[in-house]
Design a protein around this motif. Structure first.
Motif, PDB file in Angstrom:
ATOM      1  N   ALA A 184       0.812  -1.214  -0.065  1.00 40.33           N
ATOM      2  CA  ALA A 184      -0.082  -0.393   0.052  1.00 40.33           C
ATOM      3  C   ALA A 184       0.779   1.091   0.003  1.00 40.33           C
ATOM      4  O   ALA A 184       0.601   2.210  -0.711  1.00 40.33           O
ATOM      5  CB  ALA A 184      -0.848   0.002   1.072  1.00 40.33           C
ATOM      6  N   ARG A 185       1.817   1.325   0.809  1.00 41.14           N
ATOM      7  CA  ARG A 185       2.847   2.598   0.901  1.00 41.14           C
ATOM      8  C   ARG A 185       3.950   2.376  -0.092  1.00 41.14           C
ATOM      9  O   ARG A 185       4.387   3.540  -0.663  1.00 41.14           O
ATOM     10  CB  ARG A 185       3.109   2.612   2.333  1.00 41.14           C
ATOM     11  N   LYS A 186       4.608   1.266  -0.342  1.00 46.11           N
ATOM     12  CA  LYS A 186       6.036   1.301  -0.584  1.00 46.11           C
ATOM     13  C   LYS A 186       5.914   0.375  -1.971  1.00 46.11           C
ATOM     14  O   LYS A 186       5.332  -0.652  -2.127  1.00 46.11           O
ATOM     15  CB  LYS A 186       7.015   0.870   0.142  1.00 46.11           C
ATOM     16  N   GLN A 219       4.692   5.483  -5.125  1.00 46.44           N
ATOM     17  CA  GLN A 219       3.793   6.628  -4.447  1.00 46.44           C
ATOM     18  C   GLN A 219       4.402   7.782  -3.753  1.00 46.44           C
ATOM     19  O   GLN A 219       3.978   8.836  -3.541  1.00 46.44           O
ATOM     20  CB  GLN A 219       2.979   6.023  -3.407  1.00 46.44           C
ATOM     21  N   THR A 220       5.648   7.609  -3.150  1.00 45.66           N
ATOM     22  CA  THR A 220       6.295   8.583  -2.388  1.00 45.66           C
ATOM     23  C   THR A 220       7.867   8.808  -2.830  1.00 45.66           C
ATOM     24  O   THR A 220       8.688   7.952  -3.131  1.00 45.66           O
ATOM     25  CB  THR A 220       6.602   7.981  -1.013  1.00 45.66           C
ATOM     26  N   ASP A 251       3.089  11.570  -2.831  1.00 45.03           N
ATOM     27  CA  ASP A 251       3.402  11.902  -1.716  1.00 45.03           C
ATOM     28  C   ASP A 251       4.804  12.522  -1.664  1.00 45.03           C
ATOM     29  O   ASP A 251       5.779  11.862  -2.249  1.00 45.03           O
ATOM     30  CB  ASP A 251       3.393  11.023  -0.466  1.00 45.03           C
ATOM     31  N   HIS A 260       5.884  16.574   2.912  1.00 46.71           N
ATOM     32  CA  HIS A 260       6.109  16.281   4.207  1.00 46.71           C
ATOM     33  C   HIS A 260       7.603  16.401   4.378  1.00 46.71           C
ATOM     34  O   HIS A 260       8.537  16.643   3.701  1.00 46.71           O
ATOM     35  CB  HIS A 260       6.117  14.563   4.271  1.00 46.71           C
ATOM     36  N   THR A 318      11.968   3.269   4.458  1.00 48.27           N
ATOM     37  CA  THR A 318      10.792   2.203   4.621  1.00 48.27           C
ATOM     38  C   THR A 318       9.627   3.022   3.989  1.00 48.27           C
ATOM     39  O   THR A 318       8.378   2.206   3.433  1.00 48.27           O
ATOM     40  CB  THR A 318      10.563   1.929   5.966  1.00 48.27           C
ATOM     41  N   LYS A 319       9.772   4.320   3.419  1.00 47.12           N
ATOM     42  CA  LYS A 319       8.647   5.133   2.979  1.00 47.12           C
ATOM     43  C   LYS A 319       8.788   5.333   1.636  1.00 47.12           C
ATOM     44  O   LYS A 319       8.097   5.621   0.879  1.00 47.12           O
ATOM     45  CB  LYS A 319       8.396   6.242   3.786  1.00 47.12           C
ATOM     46  N   ASP A 375       9.925   5.586  -2.312  1.00 50.73           N
ATOM     47  CA  ASP A 375      10.057   4.930  -3.428  1.00 50.73           C
ATOM     48  C   ASP A 375      11.292   5.220  -4.248  1.00 50.73           C
ATOM     49  O   ASP A 375      11.845   4.536  -4.914  1.00 50.73           O
ATOM     50  CB  ASP A 375       8.771   4.862  -4.148  1.00 50.73           C
TER      51      ASP A 375
END
Ligand SMILES: NC(=O)c1ccc[n+]([C@@H]2O[C@H](COP(=O)([O-])OP(=O)(O)OC[C@H]3O[C@@H](n4cnc5c(N)ncnc54)[C@H](O)[C@@H]3O)[C@@H](O)[C@H]2O)c1
Ligand SMILES: Nc1ncnc2c1ncn2[C@@H]1O[C@H](COP(=O)(O)OP(=O)(O)OP(=O)(O)O)[C@@H](O)[C@H]1O
Length: 487
Positions: free
Chosen positions: A124-126, A174-175, A205, A227, A240-241, A243
């Motif tokens: 979902a996040r990474k 996503q990030t 993000d 952020h 860990t967050k 990409d």
């Protein structure tokens, strides 16, 4: 009767004992295949690769049978040969499967529709991705492992083809974190523009450094969605967050980005906003086009190895206890600092004495750093994908101290002896100077976390472009045709 190649020791590599008929057929097929223009056609690849690998397997089976036959000629043991042949057929079927591909020899990742196997909740996040070897002129992922095997005393190595590492996203990134060179107006303007574009067009993000977020907010409250982090603990969790890491600056900004990740590093996309740029192949004017294609993938990647360094204090009771490892992407330098005396550095490689450096100092460099300080000190330029450690003296006071390149697996120890006239100083990618007193040592080996940087073309083209553009390497006017000539 089958003719066999002579089993002399120097020749005893890969092909000993193969009956010529089978071997010749295999070689002919292989050479036809390599020369064939059909080689690039995907349909043929699907057809031929299984055949070739099956032939490799059959070749091994033939070899076993012929060895057994010669054994039988000596011992008259017919039954065992039959058993072996049937066993080997069974094994071949088990091992090669119906399509003849040996799963333990071949990377088959390319064939799978891996995206369909990904659990969307898990990522979902990474964004997840996979790395695979990419052979020159062949876009398929299907290749042999890079192995050395010692089967029955015969030494074989994997094919020596030019390989490019390729990164394929298995879920959408996503990030993104954007890291910028400080105090530069052009970088600040580009950063604000890029943040807006990534948010509005790509719905990503975005993380930036705390001071950059503050700068963006003084421009407009629009950037409230950006952020940042508060402390070291949050920096430690960034990998860990995040990409993708985007850098806006020169090589120094890439070094800065690498130094923020003390463990695994997400793929880095370095945009060039400096004067040189050996590690920054992307032109900032075309950032939309580049980022668009990078976010889609696949991306050619250079895995840049890093060195991990430990300073070991004579005063400390246990090794590694007092100071954590420092990771460098370019080099660690041990020099004489402000002292006007020659350095006196005892160097060991895996506990073997190498030499004593008497001069201005010593550079232990990665191959990525080979175009930086090490080059200025007379070291070779080395392709960044070569996993070695450069051992380059700085102004040695001896005529015969040539630079060395050591293999990736060694551990180097540089010791300031007790009889040294002065302290030495260690610096890491040109930063964080640490004093080494008599009895202190610096221990250095290859780190397990490389820095994956995106290529504009591929590792080799980008490296050659950087030395041509950055250093004007071997630039010389071409000699005119009009002059003396061999008759
Ligand atoms: N005599 C020298 O050449 C010398 C002296 C000190 C430091 N350096 C290098 O500077 C690096 C630190 O860079 P910085 O940008 O933080 O400091 P900096 O701003 O002083 O820049 C040093 C220069 O080195 C270049 N550089 C950095 N990494 C490189 C690489 N891998 N290949 C080719 N050139 C590279 C940069 O582009 C820059 O032009 C150190 O790691 C060291 O390699 C070189
Ligand atoms: N985000 C950052 N925070 C603090 N310092 C940084 C950051 N990014 C880069 N630096 C430092 O700023 C210095 C200059 O950066 P960089 O090399 O990227 O720019 P440059 O000097 O203009 O490029 P070039 O050397 O190619 O001319 C380097 O010493 C680098 O370590």
């Amino acid at each position: 009767m089958n003719w066999r190649r002579p089993a002399i020791s120097i020749w005893n590599i890969k092909i000993v004992g193969i009956p010529l008929s089978g071997y010749n057929f295999y070689e002919k097929l292989k050479s036809w295949w390599t020369q064939s223009s059909l080689c690039n056609a995907m349909g043929m690849i699907r057809f031929m690769l299984p055949c070739l690998f099956c032939l490799e397997n059959c070749k091994e089976r033939d070899r076993k049978i012929s060895e057994e036959q010669s054994h039988r000629e000596n011992n008259g043991d017919d039954e065992r040969t039959e058993n072996l042949a049937s066993q080997s057929n069974e094994q071949s079927e088990q091992c090669c499967g119906s399509n003849g591909i040996c799963s333990h020899e071949v990377l088959r990742d390319g064939d799978r529709d891996s995206a369909s196997k990904v659990d969307p909740n898990k990522f979902a996040r990474k964004a997840s991705f996979k790395l695979s070897w990419w052979c020159k002129g062949d876009q398929s992922d299907q290749h042999k492992h890079d192995i050395v095997s010692f089967e029955r005393g015969n030494i074989t190595t994997a094919e020596r083809s030019s390989k490019q590492i390729s990164l394929k996203w298995e879920s959408q990134p996503q990030t993104v974190i954007i890291l910028t060179k400080p105090n530069s107006t052009s970088v600040r303007i580009l950063c604000a523009e890029m943040v807006r574009w990534l948010r509005e067009q790509k719905k990503l993000d975005i993380y930036v450094e705390p001071h950059v977020r503050a700068e963006l907010l003084t421009e407009s409250s629009y950037y409230n969605f950006v952020h940042t982090w508060k402390d070291e603990t949050e920096i430690m969790l960034l990998h860990t967050k995040v990409d993708l890491v985007v850098t806006l600056g020169g090589d120094g900004t890439v070094l800065w980005a690498a130094s923020m990740f003390k463990g695994p590093v997400p793929p880095v996309v370095p945009f060039s906003l400096g004067s040189l740029g050996f590690m920054t192949p992307f032109h900032s004017e075309r950032y939309r086009e580049y980022l668009d294609s990078i976010l889609k993938g696949p991306i050619s990647i250079t895995l840049r190895h890093r060195l991990q360094c430990h300073v070991i204090r004579e005063a400390a009771k246990n090794e590694y206890e007092t100071e954590g490892p420092i990771l460098v992407l370019n080099e660690v330098t041990i020099d004489r600092g402000i002292s006007s005396y020659l350095t006196n550095l005892e160097c060991y490689c895996d506990n073997s004495f190498v030499t004593c450096v008497q001069g201005d100092g010593l550079i232990l460099s990665t191959t990525s750093g080979s175009t930086a300080y090490s080059l200025a000190a007379g070291g070779s330029m080395v392709h960044p994908q070569v996993p070695g450690i450069l051992f380059t003296p700085i102004c040695p006071h001896s005529l015969s101290f040539r630079p060395l390149i050591l293999p990736e697996h060694v551990t180097l120890r540089v010791q300031v002896p007790f009889n040294s006239r002065s302290h030495a100083w260690a610096s890491f990618d040109g930063k964080d100077r640490k004093r080494l007193a008599a009895g202190d040592a610096l221990v250095c080996s290859m780190a397990p976390w490389p820095v994956p940087t995106a290529c504009q073309v591929d590792s080799t083209s980008d490296f050659l472009n950087s030395i041509h553009d950055g250093l004007h390497w071997n630039l010389r006017k071409t000699q005119s045709f009009d002059g003396p000539r061999d008759t």
